[in-house]
Design a protein around this motif. Structure first.
Motif, PDB file in Angstrom:
ATOM      1  N   ASN A 114      56.235  53.132  45.580  1.00  0.00           N
ATOM      2  CA  ASN A 114      55.672  53.999  44.232  1.00  0.00           C
ATOM      3  C   ASN A 114      54.931  53.333  43.291  1.00  0.00           C
ATOM      4  O   ASN A 114      54.954  53.271  41.938  1.00  0.00           O
ATOM      5  CB  ASN A 114      57.192  54.313  43.560  1.00  0.00           C
ATOM      6  CG  ASN A 114      57.857  55.480  44.199  1.00  0.00           C
ATOM      7  OD1 ASN A 114      57.594  55.765  45.630  1.00  0.00           O
ATOM      8  ND2 ASN A 114      58.996  55.952  43.290  1.00  0.00           N
ATOM      9  N   THR A 115      53.859  52.663  44.014  1.00  0.00           N
ATOM     10  CA  THR A 115      53.003  51.563  43.103  1.00  0.00           C
ATOM     11  C   THR A 115      51.650  51.808  43.679  1.00  0.00           C
ATOM     12  O   THR A 115      51.368  52.092  44.916  1.00  0.00           O
ATOM     13  CB  THR A 115      53.402  50.200  43.400  1.00  0.00           C
ATOM     14  OG1 THR A 115      54.812  50.056  42.768  1.00  0.00           O
ATOM     15  CG2 THR A 115      52.549  49.376  42.623  1.00  0.00           C
ATOM     16  N   VAL A 116      50.609  51.674  42.707  1.00  0.00           N
ATOM     17  CA  VAL A 116      49.349  51.426  43.025  1.00  0.00           C
ATOM     18  C   VAL A 116      48.896  50.289  42.409  1.00  0.00           C
ATOM     19  O   VAL A 116      49.386  49.788  41.512  1.00  0.00           O
ATOM     20  CB  VAL A 116      48.328  52.697  42.494  1.00  0.00           C
ATOM     21  CG1 VAL A 116      48.895  53.934  43.096  1.00  0.00           C
ATOM     22  CG2 VAL A 116      48.576  52.769  40.856  1.00  0.00           C
ATOM     23  N   TYR A 117      47.768  49.724  43.132  1.00  0.00           N
ATOM     24  CA  TYR A 117      47.291  48.448  42.841  1.00  0.00           C
ATOM     25  C   TYR A 117      45.769  48.749  42.380  1.00  0.00           C
ATOM     26  O   TYR A 117      45.148  49.452  42.790  1.00  0.00           O
ATOM     27  CB  TYR A 117      47.524  47.248  43.838  1.00  0.00           C
ATOM     28  CG  TYR A 117      48.958  47.311  44.290  1.00  0.00           C
ATOM     29  CD1 TYR A 117      49.366  48.020  45.267  1.00  0.00           C
ATOM     30  CD2 TYR A 117      49.730  46.418  43.506  1.00  0.00           C
ATOM     31  CE1 TYR A 117      50.763  47.812  45.654  1.00  0.00           C
ATOM     32  CE2 TYR A 117      51.239  46.307  43.833  1.00  0.00           C
ATOM     33  CZ  TYR A 117      51.464  47.018  45.008  1.00  0.00           C
ATOM     34  OH  TYR A 117      52.952  46.995  45.452  1.00  0.00           O
ATOM     35  N   LEU A 118      45.246  47.819  41.610  1.00  0.00           N
ATOM     36  CA  LEU A 118      43.828  47.500  41.389  1.00  0.00           C
ATOM     37  C   LEU A 118      43.423  45.989  41.517  1.00  0.00           C
ATOM     38  O   LEU A 118      43.752  45.264  40.395  1.00  0.00           O
ATOM     39  CB  LEU A 118      43.457  47.980  39.982  1.00  0.00           C
ATOM     40  CG  LEU A 118      41.828  48.151  39.719  1.00  0.00           C
ATOM     41  CD1 LEU A 118      41.278  49.030  40.926  1.00  0.00           C
ATOM     42  CD2 LEU A 118      41.570  48.461  38.445  1.00  0.00           C
ATOM     43  N   GLN A 119      42.772  45.784  42.705  1.00  0.00           N
ATOM     44  CA  GLN A 119      42.357  44.261  42.727  1.00  0.00           C
ATOM     45  C   GLN A 119      41.028  44.280  42.123  1.00  0.00           C
ATOM     46  O   GLN A 119      40.195  44.901  42.613  1.00  0.00           O
ATOM     47  CB  GLN A 119      42.307  44.094  44.037  1.00  0.00           C
ATOM     48  CG  GLN A 119      41.791  42.495  44.627  1.00  0.00           C
ATOM     49  CD  GLN A 119      42.702  41.367  43.829  1.00  0.00           C
ATOM     50  OE1 GLN A 119      43.868  41.568  44.069  1.00  0.00           O
ATOM     51  NE2 GLN A 119      42.310  40.487  43.146  1.00  0.00           N
ATOM     52  N   MET A 120      40.793  43.441  41.169  1.00  0.00           N
ATOM     53  CA  MET A 120      39.533  43.124  40.502  1.00  0.00           C
ATOM     54  C   MET A 120      39.102  41.879  40.651  1.00  0.00           C
ATOM     55  O   MET A 120      39.524  40.895  40.378  1.00  0.00           O
ATOM     56  CB  MET A 120      39.599  43.379  38.961  1.00  0.00           C
ATOM     57  CG  MET A 120      40.444  44.706  38.623  1.00  0.00           C
ATOM     58  SD  MET A 120      40.419  45.014  36.719  1.00  0.00           S
ATOM     59  CE  MET A 120      41.551  43.600  36.392  1.00  0.00           C
ATOM     60  N   ASN A 121      37.994  41.589  41.474  1.00  0.00           N
ATOM     61  CA  ASN A 121      37.104  40.521  41.688  1.00  0.00           C
ATOM     62  C   ASN A 121      35.865  40.484  40.756  1.00  0.00           C
ATOM     63  O   ASN A 121      35.575  41.261  40.540  1.00  0.00           O
ATOM     64  CB  ASN A 121      37.007  40.429  43.044  1.00  0.00           C
ATOM     65  CG  ASN A 121      38.248  40.518  43.974  1.00  0.00           C
ATOM     66  OD1 ASN A 121      39.256  39.873  43.591  1.00  0.00           O
ATOM     67  ND2 ASN A 121      38.179  40.758  45.256  1.00  0.00           N
ATOM     68  N   SER A 122      35.484  39.197  40.764  1.00  0.00           N
ATOM     69  CA  SER A 122      34.095  38.864  40.180  1.00  0.00           C
ATOM     70  C   SER A 122      34.152  39.600  38.782  1.00  0.00           C
ATOM     71  O   SER A 122      33.190  40.082  38.513  1.00  0.00           O
ATOM     72  CB  SER A 122      33.046  39.327  40.978  1.00  0.00           C
ATOM     73  OG  SER A 122      32.984  38.812  42.328  1.00  0.00           O
ATOM     74  N   LEU A 123      35.174  39.435  37.956  1.00  0.00           N
ATOM     75  CA  LEU A 123      35.296  40.065  36.954  1.00  0.00           C
ATOM     76  C   LEU A 123      33.970  39.461  35.832  1.00  0.00           C
ATOM     77  O   LEU A 123      33.664  38.236  35.760  1.00  0.00           O
ATOM     78  CB  LEU A 123      36.639  39.801  36.067  1.00  0.00           C
ATOM     79  CG  LEU A 123      37.841  40.505  36.652  1.00  0.00           C
ATOM     80  CD1 LEU A 123      38.961  39.891  36.435  1.00  0.00           C
ATOM     81  CD2 LEU A 123      37.647  42.033  36.280  1.00  0.00           C
ATOM     82  N   LYS A 124      33.523  40.576  35.034  1.00  0.00           N
ATOM     83  CA  LYS A 124      32.524  40.319  33.903  1.00  0.00           C
ATOM     84  C   LYS A 124      33.080  40.463  32.488  1.00  0.00           C
ATOM     85  O   LYS A 124      34.081  41.371  32.472  1.00  0.00           O
ATOM     86  CB  LYS A 124      31.395  41.398  34.326  1.00  0.00           C
ATOM     87  CG  LYS A 124      30.917  41.158  35.779  1.00  0.00           C
ATOM     88  CD  LYS A 124      29.919  42.269  36.010  1.00  0.00           C
ATOM     89  CE  LYS A 124      29.315  42.236  37.414  1.00  0.00           C
ATOM     90  NZ  LYS A 124      28.211  43.289  37.575  1.00  0.00           N
ATOM     91  N   PRO A 125      32.387  39.838  31.537  1.00  0.00           N
ATOM     92  CA  PRO A 125      32.807  40.212  30.140  1.00  0.00           C
ATOM     93  C   PRO A 125      32.838  41.831  29.975  1.00  0.00           C
ATOM     94  O   PRO A 125      33.836  42.127  29.312  1.00  0.00           O
ATOM     95  CB  PRO A 125      31.885  39.304  29.392  1.00  0.00           C
ATOM     96  CG  PRO A 125      31.359  38.301  30.141  1.00  0.00           C
ATOM     97  CD  PRO A 125      31.475  38.901  31.542  1.00  0.00           C
ATOM     98  N   GLU A 126      32.070  42.472  30.382  1.00  0.00           N
ATOM     99  CA  GLU A 126      31.935  43.753  30.312  1.00  0.00           C
ATOM    100  C   GLU A 126      33.118  44.486  30.681  1.00  0.00           C
ATOM    101  O   GLU A 126      33.288  45.797  30.588  1.00  0.00           O
ATOM    102  CB  GLU A 126      30.617  44.761  30.718  1.00  0.00           C
ATOM    103  CG  GLU A 126      30.145  44.391  31.967  1.00  0.00           C
ATOM    104  CD  GLU A 126      29.517  42.792  32.223  1.00  0.00           C
ATOM    105  OE1 GLU A 126      29.285  41.830  31.406  1.00  0.00           O
ATOM    106  OE2 GLU A 126      28.128  43.021  32.814  1.00  0.00           O
TER     107      GLU A 126
END
Length: 124
Positions: free
Chosen positions: A77-89
């Motif tokens: 019962n879970t969703v994920y958001l993998q965030m790479n190369s993060l930017k200040p914006e």
């Protein structure tokens, strides 16, 4: 109604990665399309990504395409958001949402449930 709890936010540097999670309360989780949105100070809440019931189809905003990956585990019962190369914006409060149809994944839509949000801050 689905209760949603996001986690995984934090303070990172530009270029780093984070993985957000959103845990849902309902056993019927697999019947909901899920989405991620974000809201920066002084701005409207914006769509980031969405995922189909099975997880086979994903949709992304142009601003995150190629950097963010959304997935779901219906057994957990879970969703994920993998965030790479993060930017200040990318700095914002990130929210997950649940709806019974993809077109209802938007702020203000009736019968769409939202989590409380998790803060992501990316320093330059």
């Amino acid at each position: 109604q689905v209760q949603l709890v996001e986690s995984g936010g934090g303070l990172v540097q530009a270029g780093d990665s984070l993985r957000l999670s959103c845990a849902a309360s309902r056993r019927t989780f697999s019947r909901y399309v899920m989405g991620w949105f974000r809201q920066a100070p002084g701005k409207e809440r914006e769509f980031i990504s969405a995922i189909s019931l099975s997880g086979r189809m994903t949709y992304y905003a142009e601003s995150v395409k190629g950097r963010f990956t959304m997935s779901r585990d219906n057994a957990l019962n879970t969703v994920y958001l993998q965030m790479n190369s993060l930017k200040p914006e990318d700095t914002a409060v990130y929210y997950c949402a649940a709806a019974d149809r993809l077109e209802m994944l938007r702020p203000g839509a009736p019968n769409t449930d939202w989590g409380q949000g998790t803060q992501v801050t990316v320093s330059s």
